[in-house]
Design an enzyme around this catalytic site. Structure first.
Site, PDB file in Angstrom:
ATOM      1  N   ILE A  16      51.632 -19.894  13.903  1.00  0.00           N
ATOM      2  CA  ILE A  16      50.132 -20.710  14.100  1.00  0.00           C
ATOM      3  C   ILE A  16      50.582 -22.157  14.644  1.00  0.00           C
ATOM      4  O   ILE A  16      51.615 -22.494  14.526  1.00  0.00           O
ATOM      5  CB  ILE A  16      49.525 -20.684  12.583  1.00  0.00           C
ATOM      6  CG1 ILE A  16      48.041 -21.589  12.730  1.00  0.00           C
ATOM      7  CG2 ILE A  16      50.538 -21.341  11.583  1.00  0.00           C
ATOM      8  CD1 ILE A  16      47.331 -21.533  11.527  1.00  0.00           C
ATOM      9  N   CYS A  17      49.359 -22.610  15.502  1.00  0.00           N
ATOM     10  CA  CYS A  17      49.485 -23.692  15.954  1.00  0.00           C
ATOM     11  C   CYS A  17      50.506 -24.135  16.882  1.00  0.00           C
ATOM     12  O   CYS A  17      50.416 -23.553  18.078  1.00  0.00           O
ATOM     13  CB  CYS A  17      49.861 -25.048  14.718  1.00  0.00           C
ATOM     14  SG  CYS A  17      49.315 -26.769  15.289  1.00  0.00           S
ATOM     15  N   ALA A  18      51.657 -24.919  16.749  1.00  0.00           N
ATOM     16  CA  ALA A  18      52.500 -25.072  17.651  1.00  0.00           C
ATOM     17  C   ALA A  18      53.652 -24.010  17.732  1.00  0.00           C
ATOM     18  O   ALA A  18      54.438 -23.892  18.613  1.00  0.00           O
ATOM     19  CB  ALA A  18      53.352 -26.425  17.652  1.00  0.00           C
TER      20      ALA A  18
END
Length: 196
Positions: free
Chosen positions: A113-115
């Site tokens: 998730i995310c980065a």
């Protein structure tokens, strides 16, 4: 029908490893660990060095084990929280690369998730796949065949990615559905009383 989710003590045999690197995004890590445990999934939160790990917003979490010890176990899924420098620290750890490749060879799930989807990309797991991430952490020109969808949660086979801390609950519930089934996901979600 009983809409309550299974108790943490119940055993559905699903096991998940969540590696925590210094600088991880706290909302993403805690949401994933919490929601999976509510679904009765066995979750091991493993620090790269063991002990407590401090996230990107200064919150420290006591881990269950060191990554070295945890990697001796067998898992159905590995989930990488984002955050900077957390995702960088995961990407720079050769044990994480080895773990992700081992999971892929075994037909197991890899989620980020995310980065953190950039860690999957660096390991070659996003080639010719659909994925999503926090804007700017994936590049279609760098990863052959990658299609960035921008969706809150994207799944392509056994690879599951998500956009950001704001999509962490949707991401965690998608992980539950894949590991335990839609009925369990629905029961956990109902117990959370999310707005409709």
């Amino acid at each position: 029908r009983d809409s309550r989710p299974p108790r943490q003590g119940s055993r559905n045999m699903a096991t998940v490893l969540v590696p925590l690197a210094p600088g991880f995004e706290e909302i993403e890590a805690v949401t994933v660990i919490d929601i999976l445990r509510r679904a009765g999934v066995t979750v091991v939160a493993a620090g790269l060095e063991g002990g407590s790990v401090t996230g990107s917003h200064g919150i420290s979490i006591e881990t269950d084990d060191s990554l070295e010890a945890a990697m001796e176990g067998d898992y159905d899924m590995v989930v990488l929280p984002g955050g900077i420098p957390g995702a960088d620290n995961l990407e720079n750890d050769e044990r994480i690369t080895e773990l992700l490749r081992r999971m892929a060879r075994s037909g197991k799930y890899a989620a980020a998730i995310c980065a953190a989807p950039k860690v999957l990309a660096a390991t070659g797991l996003l080639e010719n796949r659909r994925a999503t991430s926090y804007p700017g952490f994936l590049d279609e020109e760098v990863t052959p065949g990658l299609k960035i969808t921008g969706r809150p949660v994207e799944q392509d086979g056994r690879i599951i990615t998500s956009r950001s801390a704001g999509t962490a609950m949707d991401f965690a519930l998608a992980l539950v559905e894949n590991l335990v089934g839609k009925d369990c996901r629905d029961a956990v979600e109902a117990s959370l009383q999310r707005a409709v």
